[in-house]
Write a protein that holds these residues in place. Structure first.
Motif, short mmCIF file in Angstrom:
data_model
loop_
_atom_site.label_atom_id
_atom_site.label_comp_id
_atom_site.label_asym_id
_atom_site.label_seq_id
_atom_site.Cartn_x
_atom_site.Cartn_y
_atom_site.Cartn_z
N LEU A 6 0.82 -1.21 0.00
CA LEU A 6 0.00 0.00 0.00
C LEU A 6 0.85 1.26 0.00
N LYS A 7 2.01 1.19 0.62
CA LYS A 7 2.88 2.38 0.66
C LYS A 7 3.31 2.81 -0.73
N TRP A 8 3.29 1.88 -1.69
CA TRP A 8 3.64 2.25 -3.06
C TRP A 8 2.57 3.15 -3.67
N ALA A 9 1.37 3.09 -3.11
CA ALA A 9 0.25 3.90 -3.62
C ALA A 9 -0.11 5.02 -2.65
N LYS A 10 0.85 5.43 -1.84
CA LYS A 10 0.54 6.39 -0.78
C LYS A 10 0.12 7.75 -1.31
N ASN A 11 0.46 8.07 -2.54
CA ASN A 11 0.07 9.36 -3.11
C ASN A 11 -1.21 9.28 -3.93
N LEU A 12 -1.82 8.10 -3.95
CA LEU A 12 -3.01 7.88 -4.78
C LEU A 12 -4.28 8.13 -3.97
N PRO A 13 -5.10 9.11 -4.35
CA PRO A 13 -6.40 9.28 -3.69
C PRO A 13 -7.29 8.06 -3.96
N VAL A 14 -7.86 7.49 -2.91
CA VAL A 14 -8.70 6.30 -3.05
C VAL A 14 -10.00 6.50 -2.30
N TRP A 15 -11.10 6.11 -2.94
CA TRP A 15 -12.39 6.08 -2.27
C TRP A 15 -12.82 4.61 -2.23
N PHE A 16 -12.88 4.06 -1.01
CA PHE A 16 -13.27 2.67 -0.80
C PHE A 16 -14.79 2.57 -0.62
N PHE A 17 -15.36 1.47 -1.15
CA PHE A 17 -16.78 1.17 -0.96
C PHE A 17 -16.92 -0.32 -0.64
N HIS A 18 -17.83 -0.64 0.29
CA HIS A 18 -18.04 -2.05 0.62
C HIS A 18 -19.36 -2.23 1.36
N GLY A 19 -20.01 -3.36 1.14
CA GLY A 19 -21.21 -3.72 1.88
C GLY A 19 -20.82 -4.45 3.15
N VAL A 72 -15.64 -7.48 4.43
CA VAL A 72 -15.45 -6.04 4.50
C VAL A 72 -14.22 -5.66 5.32
N GLU A 73 -13.75 -6.57 6.19
CA GLU A 73 -12.61 -6.25 7.05
C GLU A 73 -11.37 -5.87 6.26
N GLN A 74 -11.19 -6.48 5.09
CA GLN A 74 -10.02 -6.15 4.27
C GLN A 74 -10.06 -4.70 3.82
N THR A 75 -11.21 -4.26 3.38
CA THR A 75 -11.36 -2.88 2.94
C THR A 75 -11.14 -1.92 4.11
N LYS A 76 -11.68 -2.24 5.28
CA LYS A 76 -11.49 -1.39 6.46
C LYS A 76 -10.01 -1.29 6.82
N GLU A 77 -9.32 -2.42 6.79
CA GLU A 77 -7.89 -2.42 7.12
C GLU A 77 -7.09 -1.59 6.13
N ALA A 78 -7.39 -1.76 4.84
CA ALA A 78 -6.68 -1.00 3.81
C ALA A 78 -6.95 0.49 3.97
N TYR A 79 -8.19 0.84 4.25
CA TYR A 79 -8.53 2.25 4.45
C TYR A 79 -7.75 2.84 5.63
N ASN A 80 -7.76 2.14 6.75
CA ASN A 80 -7.08 2.64 7.95
C ASN A 80 -5.57 2.80 7.72
N THR A 81 -4.99 1.87 6.95
CA THR A 81 -3.56 1.95 6.65
C THR A 81 -3.26 3.10 5.71
N LEU A 82 -4.04 3.21 4.65
CA LEU A 82 -3.77 4.23 3.64
C LEU A 82 -4.09 5.63 4.16
N LYS A 83 -5.09 5.74 5.02
CA LYS A 83 -5.49 7.05 5.56
C LYS A 83 -4.33 7.69 6.32
N LYS A 84 -3.49 6.87 6.95
CA LYS A 84 -2.33 7.39 7.67
C LYS A 84 -1.27 7.94 6.73
#
Length: 230
Positions: free
Chosen positions: A161-174, A182-194
């Motif tokens: 994920l650090k390779w994409a640290k400059n990439l704006p991302v909008w995550f969506f999940h049910g 959904v836990e994977q998306t939540k984890e990725a969001y929390n990591t990338l948000k930092k």
């Protein structure tokens, strides 16, 4: 099929003059697998327009190009929606296989060179297995894509994920998704948000795996996307 999408066949030896507006295409990939794709050209075509690369989910992997219009942005176009950007929507021919992200990236860059596309505004959008594909494109090609719409992505490369640290991302999940947790998306969001404050997360409390219909019907998604640039 609307007049925005018509048939045209291409091979690796084609020239840029063969890229026609409002068309569908077929191209022979390096591994000898034939890649078909839809290409949408905006009706109000400016000197340079953004490009959205859209990768469908695993259920649509097929050899019939029409199934690429089952969901998401291609579906909206087939229903008559006009977008102010190009759309490159390839078809994964392997029903059980992952996206060939390297070939898709090369094809997208070829389109960007051949058409009046703003290379500072090339975006990634995908759902489920297509989400896996766009994530691999993002981490393998940093500083190429301007933003990403990640919808119930089947796999997100957490350690990269650090390779994409400059990439704006909008995550969506049910939140009731039993196909892709959904836990994977939540984890990725929390990591990338930092790493990047321009990171968003939308969870649908009552949605199962289909978190894409509401997402791609939401005009705010496109407004946010088009504000992003390299």
């Amino acid at each position: 099929m609307t007049n925005k999408i018509r048939l045209l066949f291409l091979t690796l030896t084609c020239t840029t003059t063969m890229f026609a507006q409002l068309s569908s295409h077929k191209k022979e990939a390096v591994n000898r697998v034939e890649m078909q794709y839809l290409l949408y050209t905006p009706s109000q075509n400016n000197e340079q327009s953004p490009l959205v690369i859209f990768l469908h989910g695993g259920a649509e992997s097929d050899t019939d190009l029409n199934v690429a219009k089952a969901h998401g942005i291609p579906k909206r176009i087939a229903e008559g929606k006009d977008f102010p950007f190009y759309v490159f929507a390839p078809l994964n021919p392997n029903k059980k296989g992952l996206w060939d992200d390297r070939t898709i990236h090369k094809m997208a860059m070829s389109l960007a060179d051949s058409l009046p596309i703003d290379k500072k505004r090339i975006y990634l959008a995908g759902l489920s297995r297509g989400g896996d594909g766009i994530w691999r494109m993002a981490v393998n090609n940093p500083k190429t894509y301007a933003a990403m719409i990640s919808v119930c992505a089947a796999d997100i490369p957490m350690i990269y994920l650090k390779w994409a640290k400059n990439l704006p991302v909008w995550f969506f999940h049910g939140e009731k998704d039993t196909v892709v947790p959904v836990e994977q998306t939540k984890e990725a969001y929390n990591t990338l948000k930092k790493l990047n404050q321009n990171t968003k997360l939308t969870l649908y409390p009552n949605a199962t795996h289909d978190s894409w219909t509401e997402t791609y019907n939401n005009e705010a998604v496109y407004s946010w996307l088009l504000k992003q640039h390299l």
